[in-house]
Design an enzyme around this catalytic site. Structure first.
Site, PDB file in Angstrom:
ATOM      1  N   LYS A 114       0.820  -1.217   0.000  1.00  0.00           N
ATOM      2  CA  LYS A 114       0.000   0.000   0.000  1.00  0.00           C
ATOM      3  C   LYS A 114       0.848   1.259   0.000  1.00  0.00           C
ATOM      4  O   LYS A 114       0.493   2.264  -0.610  1.00  0.00           O
ATOM      5  CB  LYS A 114      -0.936  -0.005   1.207  1.00  0.00           C
ATOM      6  CG  LYS A 114      -2.034  -1.065   1.105  1.00  0.00           C
ATOM      7  CD  LYS A 114      -2.964  -1.024   2.303  1.00  0.00           C
ATOM      8  CE  LYS A 114      -4.055  -2.071   2.155  1.00  0.00           C
ATOM      9  NZ  LYS A 114      -4.994  -2.057   3.313  1.00  0.00           N
ATOM     10  N   LYS A 206      -7.891  -8.689  -8.818  1.00  0.00           N
ATOM     11  CA  LYS A 206      -8.982  -8.871  -7.865  1.00  0.00           C
ATOM     12  C   LYS A 206     -10.043  -7.799  -8.082  1.00  0.00           C
ATOM     13  O   LYS A 206      -9.735  -6.650  -8.353  1.00  0.00           O
ATOM     14  CB  LYS A 206      -8.425  -8.786  -6.435  1.00  0.00           C
ATOM     15  CG  LYS A 206      -9.425  -9.110  -5.350  1.00  0.00           C
ATOM     16  CD  LYS A 206      -8.744  -9.245  -3.996  1.00  0.00           C
ATOM     17  CE  LYS A 206      -8.269  -7.927  -3.459  1.00  0.00           C
ATOM     18  NZ  LYS A 206      -7.806  -8.016  -2.051  1.00  0.00           N
ATOM     19  N   LYS A 209     -13.094  -2.600  -4.511  1.00  0.00           N
ATOM     20  CA  LYS A 209     -14.094  -1.591  -4.141  1.00  0.00           C
ATOM     21  C   LYS A 209     -13.552  -0.182  -4.283  1.00  0.00           C
ATOM     22  O   LYS A 209     -14.300   0.772  -4.120  1.00  0.00           O
ATOM     23  CB  LYS A 209     -14.593  -1.819  -2.722  1.00  0.00           C
ATOM     24  CG  LYS A 209     -13.542  -1.745  -1.626  1.00  0.00           C
ATOM     25  CD  LYS A 209     -14.138  -2.124  -0.295  1.00  0.00           C
ATOM     26  CE  LYS A 209     -13.076  -2.125   0.799  1.00  0.00           C
ATOM     27  NZ  LYS A 209     -13.632  -2.559   2.092  1.00  0.00           N
TER      28      LYS A 209
END
Length: 344
Positions: A114, A206, A209
């Site tokens: 991240k 993947k 969202k």
């Protein structure tokens, strides 16, 4: 020491819920309330490790709690609440910050992923949030956690923190009357195969969202029936017909993803799905998948919308859940304060 069989899990309100969240996590939570004490949290404190618009954070917190209930969780049988209402999470997290070692945190691959090359500019919370995750779990002396592959390293850290706390304070723990460990060594809970849903536009990625490159790549739980059907019918595929068995899906990521979604939504194996569609083209399969997805997801979306619109009811459910969570957390935290030497 014998610990009550208790499960803790949570979802971070950092983006809109999608099909992957439902098949990979939320749906797996429901049967566990028949066998364990279950605590399901909206981990809003985790969400702010990166910037969140406050109104979006509130909206998504309500939506996740509504999704839990719409998917089948009973707020009378499971404890459903948002993390920030129980401040013992933050207090125990600080103590665990002082138990955990910098080297442990530095090895967390999710932080590296991240933060990327920008690690000097991300929040301290993003670096330290595995400690908060450990506090979430151990505050309730949870014996098991249903986790995906991307969270296994964090559960190992939780176990390391529990072991070090139990070891470092073993004298004080014994003086408090505990014969063995104060915190359990939490186990990974096997809940059966959870579908790892991929992007409808790129089967190598993947379903996300928050990072979708196309509006058509992700099915959101609040999508209406038309949107769900449209996204499935426009999903990327290859020119080959469907095989008759799962082995034939190797090296066909988009095909494997769509067949896997059908299998998960229909509670069948991939081989059972292909037994009915083997040799057929996407013109037959996609409409069938669209109809199935709409039949499963539309009732959930409708119930979510009803619940989210009733803020009074949602606030009541979340307050009740927080009160019940605090009833477990407060005595644990009182013992921790005594063990570490805080004056009460």
């Amino acid at each position: 020491m014998t610990f009550t069989p208790r499960i803790f899990s949570g979802i971070k309100p950092s983006g809109d819920l999608h099909l992957g969240n439902y098949l990979g996590a939320i749906r797996q939570f429901v049967p566990l309330q028949d066998t364990h004490e279950t605590i399901y949290c909206v981990v809003d404190m985790h969400a702010i490790t990166v910037w969140q618009e406050p109104e979006d954070l509130k909206r998504r917190t309500y939506e996740i709690a509504a999704a839990y209930i719409a998917a089948g969780l009973d707020p009378k049988r499971s404890i459903i609440f948002n993390q920030s209402q129980v401040m013992e999470h933050a207090e125990l997290s600080w103590i665990f910050n002082c138990v955990a070692r910098m080297g442990w945190m530095a090895r967390m691959t999710q932080f590296k992923d991240k933060a990327g090359e920008n690690s000097e500019n991300v929040s301290l919370g993003l670096f330290a949030y595995p400690s908060l995750m450990a506090a979430d779990i151990l505050l309730y002396k949870s014996t098991a956690v249903p986790v995906g592959e991307d969270q296994r390293q964090h559960l190992e850290l939780t176990r390391d923190i529990a072991k070090k706390f139990n070891h470092d304070f073993r004298k004080q723990i014994a003086e408090l009357g505990f014969e063995e460990d104060f915190f359990p060594i939490t186990e990974t809970l096997a809940t059966g195969p959870a579908m790892r849903v991929k992007s409808l536009k790129d089967g190598s990625k993947k379903m996300s969202k928050s990072e979708s490159t196309s509006d058509l790549a992700t099915i959101y739980l609040l999508d209406d029936a038309d949107a769900v059907a449209k996204k499935i019918k426009r999903a990327t595929t290859d020119p080959e017909p469907l095989p008759s068995e799962a082995a034939g899906l190797e090296s066909r990521p988009e095909a494997e993803n769509l067949v896997g979604i059908y299998a998960a939504l229909s509670n069948q194996s991939v081989d059972a799905v292909l037994a009915g569609f083997g040799g057929k083209g996407w013109g037959a399969f996609k409409p069938a998948l669209a109809d199935l997805a709409v039949s499963v997801l539309s009732p959930i979306a409708n119930e979510m919308q009803r619940l989210v619109a009733d803020r009074g009811e949602m606030d009541r459910i979340l307050r009740d859940g927080a009160d019940r969570a605090r009833a477990i957390a407060a005595p644990v935290m009182a013992d921790v304060r005594q063990i570490v030497g805080f004056i009460r």
